[in-house]
Design a protein around this motif. Structure first.
Motif, PDB file in Angstrom:
ATOM      1  N   VAL A  53       0.836  -1.203   0.000  1.00  0.00           N
ATOM      2  CA  VAL A  53       0.000   0.000   0.000  1.00  0.00           C
ATOM      3  C   VAL A  53       0.867   1.248   0.000  1.00  0.00           C
ATOM      4  O   VAL A  53       0.594   2.224  -0.736  1.00  0.00           O
ATOM      5  N   GLU A  54       1.931   1.239   0.770  1.00  0.00           N
ATOM      6  CA  GLU A  54       2.806   2.405   0.876  1.00  0.00           C
ATOM      7  C   GLU A  54       3.454   2.737  -0.466  1.00  0.00           C
ATOM      8  O   GLU A  54       3.549   3.918  -0.849  1.00  0.00           O
ATOM      9  N   GLU A  55       3.892   1.713  -1.192  1.00  0.00           N
ATOM     10  CA  GLU A  55       4.507   1.949  -2.501  1.00  0.00           C
ATOM     11  C   GLU A  55       3.491   2.498  -3.498  1.00  0.00           C
ATOM     12  O   GLU A  55       3.791   3.414  -4.275  1.00  0.00           O
ATOM     13  N   ALA A  56       2.294   1.933  -3.495  1.00  0.00           N
ATOM     14  CA  ALA A  56       1.252   2.410  -4.403  1.00  0.00           C
ATOM     15  C   ALA A  56       0.905   3.868  -4.118  1.00  0.00           C
ATOM     16  O   ALA A  56       0.744   4.681  -5.047  1.00  0.00           O
ATOM     17  N   LEU A  57       0.807   4.221  -2.848  1.00  0.00           N
ATOM     18  CA  LEU A  57       0.527   5.608  -2.469  1.00  0.00           C
ATOM     19  C   LEU A  57       1.664   6.536  -2.889  1.00  0.00           C
ATOM     20  O   LEU A  57       1.429   7.665  -3.340  1.00  0.00           O
ATOM     21  N   ARG A  58       2.902   6.085  -2.745  1.00  0.00           N
ATOM     22  CA  ARG A  58       4.050   6.907  -3.134  1.00  0.00           C
ATOM     23  C   ARG A  58       4.005   7.231  -4.625  1.00  0.00           C
ATOM     24  O   ARG A  58       4.244   8.376  -5.028  1.00  0.00           O
ATOM     25  N   LEU A  59       3.683   6.244  -5.442  1.00  0.00           N
ATOM     26  CA  LEU A  59       3.614   6.482  -6.888  1.00  0.00           C
ATOM     27  C   LEU A  59       2.432   7.371  -7.244  1.00  0.00           C
ATOM     28  O   LEU A  59       2.520   8.209  -8.153  1.00  0.00           O
ATOM     29  N   ALA A  60       1.310   7.200  -6.553  1.00  0.00           N
ATOM     30  CA  ALA A  60       0.157   8.064  -6.794  1.00  0.00           C
ATOM     31  C   ALA A  60       0.509   9.517  -6.495  1.00  0.00           C
ATOM     32  O   ALA A  60       0.164  10.435  -7.250  1.00  0.00           O
ATOM     33  N   HIS A  61       1.206   9.747  -5.387  1.00  0.00           N
ATOM     34  CA  HIS A  61       1.636  11.104  -5.030  1.00  0.00           C
ATOM     35  C   HIS A  61       2.599  11.663  -6.068  1.00  0.00           C
ATOM     36  O   HIS A  61       2.527  12.841  -6.430  1.00  0.00           O
ATOM     37  N   GLU A  62       3.513  10.832  -6.531  1.00  0.00           N
ATOM     38  CA  GLU A  62       4.521  11.292  -7.489  1.00  0.00           C
ATOM     39  C   GLU A  62       3.887  11.729  -8.806  1.00  0.00           C
ATOM     40  O   GLU A  62       4.269  12.758  -9.380  1.00  0.00           O
ATOM     41  N   VAL A  63       2.927  10.950  -9.293  1.00  0.00           N
ATOM     42  CA  VAL A  63       2.403  11.173 -10.642  1.00  0.00           C
ATOM     43  C   VAL A  63       1.216  12.125 -10.664  1.00  0.00           C
ATOM     44  O   VAL A  63       1.133  13.019 -11.524  1.00  0.00           O
ATOM     45  N   LEU A  64       0.282  11.972  -9.731  1.00  0.00           N
ATOM     46  CA  LEU A  64      -1.000  12.686  -9.828  1.00  0.00           C
ATOM     47  C   LEU A  64      -0.915  14.082  -9.207  1.00  0.00           C
ATOM     48  O   LEU A  64      -1.688  14.455  -8.329  1.00  0.00           O
ATOM     49  N   ASP A  65       0.011  14.858  -9.713  1.00  0.00           N
ATOM     50  CA  ASP A  65       0.201  16.234  -9.270  1.00  0.00           C
ATOM     51  C   ASP A  65      -0.586  17.145 -10.208  1.00  0.00           C
ATOM     52  O   ASP A  65      -0.200  17.348 -11.362  1.00  0.00           O
ATOM     53  N   THR A  66      -1.690  17.690  -9.727  1.00  0.00           N
ATOM     54  CA  THR A  66      -2.557  18.494 -10.596  1.00  0.00           C
ATOM     55  C   THR A  66      -1.889  19.788 -11.047  1.00  0.00           C
ATOM     56  O   THR A  66      -2.306  20.387 -12.048  1.00  0.00           O
ATOM     57  N   ASP A  67      -0.843  20.227 -10.346  1.00  0.00           N
ATOM     58  CA  ASP A  67      -0.112  21.412 -10.795  1.00  0.00           C
ATOM     59  C   ASP A  67       0.701  21.129 -12.059  1.00  0.00           C
ATOM     60  O   ASP A  67       1.084  22.062 -12.771  1.00  0.00           O
TER      61      ASP A  67
END
Length: 406
Positions: free
Chosen positions: A378-392
């Motif tokens: 779960v932690e790895e999946a969340l890390r990648l979500a944070h990295e990629v899904l940057d709306t800025d």
């Protein structure tokens, strides 16, 4: 059952013998595509792909098509951003004969002037056909906006197509259709040595080496709206994503499957099942050795465009905040199922043969891919979500009658 041979001129041949299957597929992939074209000749790789099927001085396009049909085989081709692939499929007992004919055409094709002008007109019609499909046209615009000219529409533009000359196309082929830039993959009940013999017959004596491809810098447009009189608004949200060789790509796949992978995904459940705003909403990944992309697509009523955009972005924030253990389990199960199902399909098997050879230099067993998925936390999946899904850093492209307010 998997064999590889590298000819003295650098041409690679990889095969997988499948005696339990009656069909066979062969792919001949050149490492050149539309993403490596200079701006003035955009569309040249796609035009070249079309021209190969015009045949040779000894075997014109009609005779070529008839010969392939007599063998019960069929041919096709596709141009990507970094490759052009020629495809042949048919019964295992005749596919080598078909490969002999097709490889001969690819190695010796010519471009009759009258056929060149005629085919350019055909491609102009193809361009209009794509423009008449808002979702297809929107997808082209979205990738172009996210990645710049590396992802310009493969077909080119009307102006760039008009400017292409026969000599330009032939020079492009001379520079990039070289044996050291070609990999051949075959899957079916055929002998590796026979494939090597057929390919060597047509390409083995060629000593030309490829010219370094044109380097196209990555650029980005944050927001683009294309006015179009259509019933639905086409909505695309794009993000730069991990390149295809990233070791943590499985964690990204797991996270994005939870977001937009299937009818149980968050985007589908929220926008379609709960709110009834869309018929289709999903996300898809594309990757290359130097960059990847994740593209979310939805089609909606023009009056609901702003709401759909807001709901999608809301789901992005929610995903970055929390992924449940059950969602992780479901995502892994779906991805593993997709891998296993694809392993039974000839076209997917030959794609994997070639991709693995180009990216890793060796074949990766499906069990290795599955083990890497199983290891995702779960932690790895969340890390990648944070990295990629940057709306800025997001690209937003809409095609339709409504220009979003944000």
């Amino acid at each position: 059952m998997i064999r590889k041979t590298v000819l003295p001129n650098g041409l690679k041949i990889v095969t997988e013998r499948t005696p339990y299957l009656r069909g066979a597929v062969a792919h001949l992939r050149f490492g050149i595509g539309s993403g490596q074209e200079p701006t003035k000749i955009q569309g040249v790789a796609h035009v070249l792909e079309h021209m190969v099927f015009k045949g040779t001085p000894e075997l014109d396009q009609v005779a070529f098509g008839n010969e392939i049909a007599r063998l019960g085989c069929s041919t096709n081709a596709s141009t990507g951003f970094e490759s052009t692939t020629y495809e042949l499929d048919g019964p295992a007992e005749t596919v080598l004969q078909g490969l002999d004919v097709f490889a001969g055409v690819i190695a010796n094709f010519h471009v009759p002037p009258e056929e060149f002008d005629k085919e350019k007109d055909v491609i102009q019609e193809e361009y209009k056909m794509i423009q008449d499909d808002p979702s297809a046209w929107g997808e082209d615009l979205a990738y172009h906006a996210l990645l710049g000219d590396f992802a310009h529409p493969t077909i080119g533009t009307p102006d760039s197509l008009d400017g292409l000359t026969r000599s330009t196309v032939l020079e492009f082929a001379k520079e990039h259709y070289t044996p050291d830039n070609l990999i051949v993959g075959v899957v079916g009940n055929v002998e590796h040595e026979q494939v090597v013999e057929v390919i060597g017959k047509h390409f083995g004596s060629e000593t030309r080496t490829r010219k370094a491809p044109h380097e196209v810098p990555l650029t980005q447009i944050k927001v683009r709206h294309e006015e179009e009189d259509c019933e639905q608004e086409q909505v695309f949200l794009g993000f730069r994503a991990p390149e295809v060789t990233r070791k943590d790509l499985p964690a990204f796949d797991v996270a994005m499957t939870i977001l937009g992978g299937d009818s149980w995904s968050r985007l589908f459940q929220r926008l379609r099942n709960e709110l009834g705003l869309v018929y289709q909403v999903d996300g898809s990944y594309s990757g290359w050795p130097h960059v990847g992309s994740y593209m979310i697509y939805a089609g909606c009523q023009p009056s609901e465009t702003d709401r759909v955009l807001a709901e999608i972005q809301s789901e992005l924030f929610k995903l970055k905040a929390d992924i449940t253990a059950d969602e992780l389990l479901r995502s892994k199960a779906m991805l593993k199922s997709s891998l296993l199902m694809s392993s039974d399909q000839l076209g997917n098997k030959v794609h994997k043969l070639i991709d693995d050879e180009l990216l890793f230099g060796t074949y990766r067993q499906y069990e290795q891919d599955i083990a890497e998925l199983d290891a995702v936390t779960v932690e790895e999946a969340l890390r990648l979500a944070h990295e990629v899904l940057d709306t800025d850093k997001m690209t937003q492209v809409t095609v339709g009658p409504h220009q979003p307010s944000n």
